[in-house]
Scaffold this active site. Sequence first.
Site, PDB file in Angstrom:
ATOM      1  N   GLU A 133       9.114   0.568  -5.579  1.00 49.40           N
ATOM      2  CA  GLU A 133       7.851   0.727  -4.827  1.00 49.40           C
ATOM      3  C   GLU A 133       6.797   1.441  -5.672  1.00 49.40           C
ATOM      4  O   GLU A 133       7.046   2.460  -6.309  1.00 49.40           O
ATOM      5  CB  GLU A 133       8.046   1.456  -3.487  1.00 49.40           C
ATOM      6  CG  GLU A 133       6.790   1.451  -2.613  1.00 49.40           C
ATOM      7  CD  GLU A 133       6.164   0.061  -2.403  1.00 49.40           C
ATOM      8  OE1 GLU A 133       5.442  -0.401  -3.306  1.00 49.40           O
ATOM      9  OE2 GLU A 133       6.417  -0.554  -1.345  1.00 49.40           O
ATOM     10  N   ASP A 145       5.667  -4.711   0.680  1.00 45.36           N
ATOM     11  CA  ASP A 145       4.549  -4.795   1.620  1.00 45.36           C
ATOM     12  C   ASP A 145       4.182  -6.247   1.923  1.00 45.36           C
ATOM     13  O   ASP A 145       3.076  -6.535   2.337  1.00 45.36           O
ATOM     14  CB  ASP A 145       3.342  -4.034   1.064  1.00 45.36           C
ATOM     15  CG  ASP A 145       2.915  -4.563  -0.303  1.00 45.36           C
ATOM     16  OD1 ASP A 145       3.471  -5.591  -0.766  1.00 45.36           O
ATOM     17  OD2 ASP A 145       2.019  -3.949  -0.926  1.00 45.36           O
TER      18      ASP A 145
END
Length: 469
Positions: free
Chosen positions: A205, A281
Amino acid sequence: AGPCDIYASGGTPCVAAHSTTRALFDAYSGPLYQISRGSDGATTNINALSAGKVANAAAQDSFCQSTTCLITTIFDQSGHGNDLTHAPAGGAATGTDPGGFDTQAAADGAPVTLNSQKAYGVFISPGSGYRNDATNGIATGDAAEGMYAVLDGTHFNGACCFDYGNAEVSARDTGNGHMEAIYFGLGTGFATGAGSGPWILADLENGLYNSANVSVNPNDPTVTERFVMGVVKGQPGNNWAVRGGNAVAGSLTTYYNGVRPSPGYNPMSKEGAIILGIGGDNSNGAQGTFYEGAMTSGFPSDATENAVQANVVAAGYAVTSLTSGPAITVGSTVSFRATTACCTNRFIAHTGSTVNTQVITSSNSSAIRLSASWNVVTGLGNSGCAASFGTSGFELFVNANDGSALFSTDATWCPQAGFNGQGNSIRSWSFPSHYFRHFNAILFAASNGGPSASSLTLLASRASESQWT
Ligand code: AHR
């Protein structure tokens, strides 16, 4: 034994096991994946031929005969119920399927053989992706886990993010350390390995990582293999590793094993969702092909992973033909006649850069006849297919080759046996649920259902240009 039997005997059992090509446990005889059929929306499950074996590709071929099929579900073989279905909208992107879901993979986009038995991988086009945000048994927080995936080393791009692994349950970027996934591609804008890529990296991430905080890791090689094995694992105590190798020969290499990047990655804040073909995401611009993979509870030893690699090698992945129906031979000049009942006197031609259908007979000028004559060249994006048209969006255009990877993939077409039993239907290589269709005399690479209600099946007449004169 299957890969997940090996993980179990190493003390790090699979808590997710996904594959459309084979059973990952010796004893697994349940469904591998579910497909839906374009003609009537019916669904069916594809199982292994028998427990522990290769998928029953013939069942798919017969269910999908004369129509298109999409992969709706990739079942979790581990017994934890961590099935994957098309991903919901996320912080970065909303998909184009109804409800904002990402698109589903064409069921026949990635044919292969395993020890000579046909099977299909999951061909992820930009806009496609799979996810499960409510999992069971997947690592959260800083808990230890491992994972592997077998991928197509020639199918990639630089967009975010062709991943398989652990991600946010909200489909939103919730910060460093909220993901732990295998990434494959050009990693544009992030850390890289040696050479010009693509690379196996880890998506932790807000970063694709090759090590701790190093921008180029010379030990993480450019992938040149057709079938590549990627491995990522992490455990408490500030330790993670990324490994990889050729999925059809040899052993795994450790590209990095050491401390986490910083800040924000120690301890980890894993959330336990599972993604395939997208970022945490739901960044969904990437492409790639997934054949099989699994996630474990616990940090697998190198020896366990090496045994999984040997098992994958023994599975015998190999390429097979991407085309079917009458051959459209590289080096020949062909004309394409529509076989739709309305339009059998129409040929695919072009007016300037617009690709259209026109009524053409031998009394037309040679310029018009030439506009309906196409040179067949080796597929730029995949040498197993033929290319001679480019697209922009899903309308077809005749464009000069700008040398980009995007052009190469957009301009590559895989002729299939015609859906109506005549000639060929022409399938896009990079968007394999899309085929040549015509609407108001304009050519599109359309999926089942749009943009035209009328079906198009194209007959490659294989008339040489000289036959027009
Ligand atoms: O870490 C790279 C990507 O960044 C993640 O996959 C995504 O969630 C974010 O956009």
